[in-house]
Design a protein around this motif. Sequence first.
Motif: not given
Length: 415
Positions: A113-121, A123-131
């Motif tokens: 089990n390994h942590r995934l990152t998003f742009g190195g962070a 956490s990630v905030s995904v806008p409405a209508g997006a991915a």
Amino acid sequence: MNARFARAGRLGALLLLAGAVQATPVHATDEQAPFTVVGAPADRREVVTWGASAERMNDAVADRGYRLVVHTSTTGSDLRIRLSNAFGDRPVTFDSVYAGLRQQGARLVPGSNHRLTFGGARSVSVPAGAAALSDPLPGRLPAATDLVVSIHSPDAAGPATGHWLALQTSYRSEGDHTAEAGAAHWTQTTGSWFYLDAVSVRPPAGTAAVVALGDSITDGRQSTTDLDRRWPDYLARRLRSFAGHVEGVADEGISGNQVLADGGGQSALKRLQRDVLSQPGVRTVFLFEGVNDIKARTGVTAQDLIAGYREIVERVHAAGKCVVAATVAPYKGWPEWDPAGEKVRGEVNRFIRSSGEFDAVTDFDHVLRSPSDPERVRPVFDSGDHLHPDDKGMRALADAVDLRSLDCSARHSGG
């Protein structure tokens, strides 16, 4: 057709180049659903190894975790996942996301089990209508593996995005337990997937994928839960032992889905870009859809449905990919069957078989129909509702696919 495909391929290359910056929305016509992907764009070497179409779910619940079990098709390194908020009406934050291998139930293989990152962070905030696409996770992910993606959102609210008919047991928790390999806090089960709509890897050079665009039969309805017996699953098994380039399989079926109208999810025309063409490494789209347009008794004609097919073919070719179409299967005995609908089905199937507008055709109608009554599903393949095949029928569909037809680049180059 070769000249037309070549022109479409050049146009597709321009479209793909224009869409390389994923922070801008994919260009959409009135028939397409607007869609934005945040995060580093997919590498050209990436290929989708699992996918499920996005649907609008019930209202989300804050501080809930999901441990989602999915089955990979092709092997590769540098795992990436896509989290979708396509149907949200506000941003959703994921503050902890992990990926591991399943040992049993909700329990993971120790150390996987390994942590995934998003742009190195983290956490990630995904806008409405997006991915949002995660960063690549180093290491190799085997084919035919139960991958477990664990996600937690502290603020989820409003409509959630997911996939209703997973036919796979996944798990829920209250609070954030994503980092845990054990199952102690993952005691609630769910038969749906939430937010996760794609997994990709970097496979051996030259590997590509096929996306199955369809309705409940492609979604696997009436196949056995937790055993991966949808027809695209059987297709993936065949592809793994075939000496070809296409190994990735994404099942983009939605129960009740139609080509022309919204109902069971957005129409195939609306979701084509998001669910199919935006997936990395796709070489071929396998189109098996139309029975819900016909049996809905809305007055849809064969010409209406044919026009929808033609638009799908045009858009797929413009993206530089090919289309294999399957004939519409029989459904006499289903409550919505009537002679008028059967007439439309016959006209549509004649077009699919003889028009020459598809790159290849697979005759699913021929596979499933009863020799004694071609308007009915063959009893040995009938799940009992006279529309959906059982596990044996699902396997028969996959076995009928000419695997060489999925490698359209070889066919168009004369290979």
